[in-house]
Design an enzyme around this catalytic site. Structure first.
Site, mmCIF file in Angstrom:
data_model
loop_
_atom_site.group_PDB
_atom_site.id
_atom_site.type_symbol
_atom_site.label_atom_id
_atom_site.label_comp_id
_atom_site.label_asym_id
_atom_site.label_seq_id
_atom_site.Cartn_x
_atom_site.Cartn_y
_atom_site.Cartn_z
ATOM 1 N N ASP A 24 55.061 -66.513 34.666
ATOM 2 C CA ASP A 24 54.065 -67.564 34.441
ATOM 3 C C ASP A 24 53.678 -67.579 32.963
ATOM 4 O OD1 ASP A 24 54.177 -67.821 37.175
ATOM 5 O OD2 ASP A 24 52.012 -67.637 37.507
ATOM 6 N N LYS A 40 51.713 -75.489 37.468
ATOM 7 C CA LYS A 40 50.668 -74.675 38.100
ATOM 8 C C LYS A 40 49.309 -75.149 37.612
ATOM 9 C CE LYS A 40 49.030 -69.844 38.166
ATOM 10 N NZ LYS A 40 49.306 -68.466 37.723
ATOM 11 N N LYS A 66 52.630 -75.060 42.012
ATOM 12 C CA LYS A 66 51.847 -73.899 42.418
ATOM 13 C C LYS A 66 50.375 -74.207 42.222
ATOM 14 C CE LYS A 66 50.696 -69.083 41.300
ATOM 15 N NZ LYS A 66 51.052 -67.863 40.552
#
Length: 236
Positions: free
Chosen positions: A102, A166, A199
């Site tokens: 990430d 995300k 996400k």
């Protein structure tokens, strides 16, 4: 992607496969990090999200399991130089236990409309992760953005070749926090239209919220260690 059956009918193991188990608090001791990593592995979570300094500590506990590691880089601000971000990604992506990495997008640039800079930064990050065969998720920090900026950020992610968009770090302060609220995920889904995965993270604290996002078609969720047993319906 929409699941092939309602979330309420999924087994605990099937539900756990949607979870990136968050072990990110900087005050955690190594004993706490190990205990939470073991818990995520036992439950069958997709990954354990950890800070990069704990790769060697955590790797032995995921080896041979269905769970892998997801180190977070340039976290939680996303304001390092591109060169620094790439170096951080390469340092962790070389581990065989890493499923994804990430990275935090520079959301100050997003707020300032500097979308070309965001795209170029994330493209370099994506290339660094893909060089090692790892997927990468870019965090937009949606609570600091308006709808237009969220949509533009999603387009930056797609153009950069990033694998997941995300929502949140879970560490933003000074804003009204919604995290992975269904209305935020809906905006992202509407913009992305299946071109990359999504996400949701931040404020996922009830089983109802968790199941709803799965039924909406979310790909992964970041869930804090206190909320993991709640969303999985465990009696702890």
């Amino acid at each position: 992607m929409k699941p092939n059956k309602p979330a309420a009918e999924m087994t605990q193991r099937e539900l756990a496969a949607y979870i990136d188990y968050s072990v990110l608090k900087p005050e955690f001791t190594e004993d706490q990090i190990v205990a939470l990593t073991k818990d995520g592995v036992e439950l069958g979570c997709a990954t354990i999200c950890i800070n990069p300094g704990y790769m060697d500590l955590c790797e032995p506990y995921v080896k041979g399991s269905d769970t892998m590691l997801c180190p977070v880089t340039d976290f939680p601000f996303g304001t390092s130089s591109t060169e620094s971000k790439v170096a951080q990604i390469e340092q962790v992506a070389k581990y065989d236990s890493v499923k994804e990495v990430d990275i935090v997008a520079n959301f100050g640039w997003l707020r300032g409309g500097q979308y070309d800079k965001v795209t170029a930064d994330l493209e370099a990050c994506a290339k660094a992760a893909h060089k090692y065969g790892r997927e990468i998720k870019a965090i937009l920090e949606t609570d600091a953005l308006n709808e237009e900026q969220i949509r533009k950020g999603c387009e930056c992610i797609i153009e950069a070749g990033v694998d997941f968009a995300k929502t949140s770090t879970g560490f933003l302060t000074g804003y009204d926090l919604k995290g992975a609220a269904p209305e935020v995920i809906e905006i992202m889904m509407d913009e992305i239209k299946g071109r990359v995965k999504i996400k949701g993270s931040g404020c996922i604290r009830t089983r109802e919220h968790f199941l709803k996002l799965i039924d909406m078609g979310i790909d992964r969720m970041g869930v804090g260690y206190r909320s993991v047993p709640v969303v999985l319906g465990l009696d702890r």
